[in-house]
Structures are given as C-alpha cells and as structure tokens.
Design a protein around this motif. Structure first.
Motif, mmCIF file in Angstrom:
data_model
loop_
_atom_site.group_PDB
_atom_site.id
_atom_site.type_symbol
_atom_site.label_atom_id
_atom_site.label_comp_id
_atom_site.label_asym_id
_atom_site.label_seq_id
_atom_site.Cartn_x
_atom_site.Cartn_y
_atom_site.Cartn_z
ATOM 1 N N GLU A 1 0.805 -1.226 0.000
ATOM 2 C CA GLU A 1 0.000 0.000 0.000
ATOM 3 C C GLU A 1 0.831 1.264 0.000
ATOM 4 O OE1 GLU A 1 -2.666 -0.127 3.357
ATOM 5 O OE2 GLU A 1 -4.120 -1.297 2.216
ATOM 6 N N GLY A 2 1.938 1.256 0.713
ATOM 7 C CA GLY A 2 2.748 2.466 0.773
ATOM 8 C C GLY A 2 3.632 2.504 1.998
ATOM 9 N N ARG A 3 4.270 3.638 2.166
ATOM 10 C CA ARG A 3 5.261 3.830 3.215
ATOM 11 C C ARG A 3 4.751 4.825 4.257
ATOM 12 N NH1 ARG A 3 11.397 3.893 3.160
ATOM 13 N NH2 ARG A 3 11.118 2.737 1.253
ATOM 14 N N ILE A 4 4.962 4.469 5.523
ATOM 15 C CA ILE A 4 4.709 5.396 6.631
ATOM 16 C C ILE A 4 6.081 5.901 7.078
ATOM 17 C CG2 ILE A 4 3.730 5.716 8.931
ATOM 18 C CD1 ILE A 4 2.023 3.210 8.419
ATOM 19 N N ARG A 5 6.295 7.180 6.906
ATOM 20 C CA ARG A 5 7.606 7.753 7.213
ATOM 21 C C ARG A 5 7.788 7.913 8.719
ATOM 22 N NH1 ARG A 5 9.129 12.688 4.013
ATOM 23 N NH2 ARG A 5 7.623 13.612 5.419
ATOM 24 N N HIS A 6 8.991 7.558 9.172
ATOM 25 C CA HIS A 6 9.370 7.642 10.590
ATOM 26 C C HIS A 6 8.273 7.071 11.481
ATOM 27 C CE1 HIS A 6 12.895 10.658 10.359
ATOM 28 N NE2 HIS A 6 12.884 9.819 9.327
ATOM 29 N N HIS A 7 7.850 5.881 11.172
ATOM 30 C CA HIS A 7 6.744 5.204 11.848
ATOM 31 C C HIS A 7 7.124 4.678 13.227
ATOM 32 C CE1 HIS A 7 3.899 1.559 12.060
ATOM 33 N NE2 HIS A 7 3.212 2.612 12.390
ATOM 34 N N VAL A 8 8.312 4.089 13.349
ATOM 35 C CA VAL A 8 8.743 3.518 14.624
ATOM 36 C C VAL A 8 10.155 3.958 14.959
ATOM 37 C CG1 VAL A 8 7.271 1.468 14.452
ATOM 38 C CG2 VAL A 8 9.555 1.384 13.537
ATOM 39 N N ARG A 9 10.426 3.976 16.243
ATOM 40 C CA ARG A 9 11.784 4.258 16.706
ATOM 41 C C ARG A 9 12.374 2.931 17.161
ATOM 42 N NH1 ARG A 9 15.043 8.385 17.358
ATOM 43 N NH2 ARG A 9 16.482 8.416 19.117
ATOM 44 N N ALA A 10 13.413 2.505 16.485
ATOM 45 C CA ALA A 10 14.051 1.224 16.790
ATOM 46 C C ALA A 10 15.556 1.392 16.770
ATOM 47 C CB ALA A 10 13.630 0.175 15.774
ATOM 48 N N ARG A 11 16.193 0.810 17.737
ATOM 49 C CA ARG A 11 17.648 0.851 17.853
ATOM 50 C C ARG A 11 18.207 2.262 17.799
ATOM 51 N NH1 ARG A 11 15.540 -3.330 16.583
ATOM 52 N NH2 ARG A 11 16.207 -5.446 16.779
ATOM 53 N N GLY A 12 17.505 3.164 18.467
ATOM 54 C CA GLY A 12 17.972 4.532 18.601
ATOM 55 C C GLY A 12 17.740 5.431 17.410
ATOM 56 N N ALA A 13 16.996 4.984 16.407
ATOM 57 C CA ALA A 13 16.761 5.805 15.217
ATOM 58 C C ALA A 13 15.334 5.615 14.721
ATOM 59 C CB ALA A 13 17.744 5.417 14.111
ATOM 60 N N TRP A 14 14.842 6.635 14.025
ATOM 61 C CA TRP A 14 13.515 6.526 13.412
ATOM 62 C C TRP A 14 13.610 5.657 12.167
ATOM 63 C CZ3 TRP A 14 9.281 7.557 15.863
ATOM 64 C CH2 TRP A 14 9.328 8.469 16.920
ATOM 65 N N ARG A 15 12.563 4.871 11.944
ATOM 66 C CA ARG A 15 12.533 3.974 10.810
ATOM 67 C C ARG A 15 11.164 4.044 10.146
ATOM 68 N NH1 ARG A 15 11.291 -1.831 11.985
ATOM 69 N NH2 ARG A 15 9.318 -1.143 11.170
ATOM 70 N N ASP A 16 11.182 4.018 8.821
ATOM 71 C CA ASP A 16 9.931 3.954 8.064
ATOM 72 C C ASP A 16 9.350 2.546 8.157
ATOM 73 O OD1 ASP A 16 10.667 6.503 7.298
ATOM 74 O OD2 ASP A 16 10.925 6.012 5.173
ATOM 75 N N SER A 17 8.088 2.412 7.803
ATOM 76 C CA SER A 17 7.449 1.106 7.656
ATOM 77 C C SER A 17 6.748 1.073 6.310
ATOM 78 C CB SER A 17 6.414 0.873 8.755
ATOM 79 O OG SER A 17 7.013 0.727 10.009
ATOM 80 N N VAL A 18 6.749 -0.092 5.682
ATOM 81 C CA VAL A 18 6.025 -0.308 4.439
ATOM 82 C C VAL A 18 4.819 -1.178 4.783
ATOM 83 C CG1 VAL A 18 6.104 -1.226 2.094
ATOM 84 C CG2 VAL A 18 8.122 -0.099 3.072
ATOM 85 N N VAL A 19 3.636 -0.720 4.392
ATOM 86 C CA VAL A 19 2.393 -1.401 4.737
ATOM 87 C C VAL A 19 1.919 -2.267 3.569
ATOM 88 C CG1 VAL A 19 -0.032 -1.054 5.367
ATOM 89 C CG2 VAL A 19 1.726 0.433 6.327
ATOM 90 N N HIS A 20 1.503 -3.478 3.904
ATOM 91 C CA HIS A 20 0.903 -4.416 2.949
ATOM 92 C C HIS A 20 -0.470 -4.790 3.496
ATOM 93 C CE1 HIS A 20 4.661 -5.568 0.723
ATOM 94 N NE2 HIS A 20 5.182 -5.006 1.799
ATOM 95 N N SER A 21 -1.410 -5.094 2.613
ATOM 96 C CA SER A 21 -2.727 -5.520 3.085
ATOM 97 C C SER A 21 -3.344 -6.520 2.129
ATOM 98 C CB SER A 21 -3.667 -4.322 3.241
ATOM 99 O OG SER A 21 -4.038 -3.827 1.974
ATOM 100 N N ALA A 22 -4.352 -7.196 2.649
ATOM 101 C CA ALA A 22 -5.189 -8.077 1.846
ATOM 102 C C ALA A 22 -6.630 -7.799 2.243
ATOM 103 C CB ALA A 22 -4.851 -9.544 2.095
ATOM 104 N N LEU A 23 -7.517 -7.824 1.259
ATOM 105 C CA LEU A 23 -8.941 -7.610 1.496
ATOM 106 C C LEU A 23 -9.679 -8.921 1.264
ATOM 107 C CD1 LEU A 23 -9.447 -4.205 -0.344
ATOM 108 C CD2 LEU A 23 -8.942 -4.599 2.083
ATOM 109 N N GLU A 24 -10.667 -9.144 2.080
ATOM 110 C CA GLU A 24 -11.439 -10.387 2.037
ATOM 111 C C GLU A 24 -11.928 -10.720 0.629
ATOM 112 O OE1 GLU A 24 -15.576 -11.794 4.155
ATOM 113 O OE2 GLU A 24 -15.193 -9.662 3.842
ATOM 114 N N ASP A 25 -12.507 -9.739 -0.076
ATOM 115 C CA ASP A 25 -13.092 -10.019 -1.383
ATOM 116 C C ASP A 25 -12.056 -10.106 -2.510
ATOM 117 O OD1 ASP A 25 -12.685 -7.310 -0.956
ATOM 118 O OD2 ASP A 25 -14.427 -6.685 -2.089
ATOM 119 N N GLU A 26 -10.815 -9.734 -2.243
ATOM 120 C CA GLU A 26 -9.759 -9.843 -3.248
ATOM 121 C C GLU A 26 -8.817 -11.011 -2.973
ATOM 122 O OE1 GLU A 26 -9.292 -5.048 -4.084
ATOM 123 O OE2 GLU A 26 -7.717 -6.099 -3.029
ATOM 124 N N TRP A 27 -8.902 -11.547 -1.787
ATOM 125 C CA TRP A 27 -7.973 -12.579 -1.345
ATOM 126 C C TRP A 27 -8.137 -13.863 -2.159
ATOM 127 C CZ3 TRP A 27 -9.093 -16.739 2.443
ATOM 128 C CH2 TRP A 27 -7.945 -17.426 2.827
#
Length: 185
Positions: free
Chosen positions: A153-179
C-alpha cells in the motif's frame, strides 16, 4: 474461549502456553530475528510476560489479540510466533506480525505463515481487511507478503523508533473479497 489450532502446509498455529517461553525467546531474544522488528531483543522474563498477557487476552470477550505459536507439522516443535491484533475501533480489520527462528529462514516458511494467518483471519474470524507493516530493508518479509497475496500500500515515514533511530514502515494488506485463498474454501 475457543482455542486456536490451525494446520497449513507444513505449519501449524496454536495458542501459546507458558511451556513455549524458551522457544519463543529463541525468536524474540535473537538479535538476527529481531533486526527488522520495532523493538530490541527481549529478555526471557519479557517474553514470559508477553505470553502471560496473551493467555489473559485469550479469555477476553471480544477477543482482540491472538499470539500464536508457529509449529512444524512433522515434529510439533515451536519455530516461531505469529500475532494477529484486531483493531478496537475497526473490528473487521487486523494487523499481523510474525517472527521465525533464523535457522528456518530461506525455506518459504514465511510465505506459508502469512497464508495461514490470512486464512485464519478471513475464514475463521470473518475479517474484511488484514494488514502488516515491515521494515523497508526486510525484503524477505516483502516477498512473503506479496507471494501470499498481500498488496503493498505504501510507506509510513518515521513510523517507529528502533535501535535509537527513526525507521519507516512499508504497509501491505489483503482484502477479504480480493484474497485469492478464498477460492475453494
């Protein structure tokens, strides 16, 4: 509570127990296994607390948290952990997460595990949307989610702080009717 026990292609999912703490610590406490997760390796005591909280959450109605042991079908040994968390404000949507012992990487198990989580969420829990976030550097998780039928789906910028630094996350999804897994069920 109706205990979760699901079998897939070579893998199974079942409720965690206190007897699983050492096996789960082999994932949550391993620096390689947690490299792309949004937390530092956990101590054994922290893993025991997570399992205790998961056992308590399994008794709640409505149940929102499923922390499940990932088992090998042949041996029954615990090789990882899977998490599905139903959103309180959106009870037809859930976030998934997973971790496997590094000695089981590179065998396609991650893809099978994502498929098993999607089957559980869509078929058994009747969810509409299932999503997961990964570290941009975690290409193994990217491949597992895409091959299992999830869409990036896309990227969430500076989503989590891990190991002393901000990190982005990339989101994936599935929908019931497309699965794709719903065919033939």
């Amino acid at each position: 509570m109706r205990p979760v026990e699901i079998s897939g292609k070579g893998l199974g999912l079942r409720e965690v127990t206190l007897a699983d703490v050492d096996a789960l610590h082999a994932v949550y406490g391993d620096p390689a296994a947690t490299e792309h997760l949004p937390f530092d390796p956990r101590t054994r005591a922290e893993v025991e607390q997570l399992v205790t909280e998961a056992i308590e959450a399994a008794e709640k109605e409505p149940r929102r948290l499923y922390l499940l042991a990932v088992t090998e079908q042949d041996s029954g040994s615990v090789i990882g952990v899977a998490r599905l968390h139903i959103e309180a404000d959106h009870p037809h949507s859930a976030e998934i997460g997973l971790g496997l012992r590094p000695d089981h990487w590179g065998r396609g198990i991650g893809t099978d595990l994502v498929r098993l989580l999607l089957t559980f969420g869509f078929k058994h829990l009747r969810l509409h949307r299932i999503w997961g976030a990964r570290s941009p550097a975690n290409t193994a998780a990217q491949l597992a989610m895409l091959v299992a039928g999830m869409v990036e789906e896309g990227r969430i910028r500076h989503h989590v702080r891990a190991r002393g630094a901000w990190r982005d996350s990339v989101v994936h999804s599935a929908l019931e009717d497309e699965w794709e897994g719903h065919r033939g069920l």
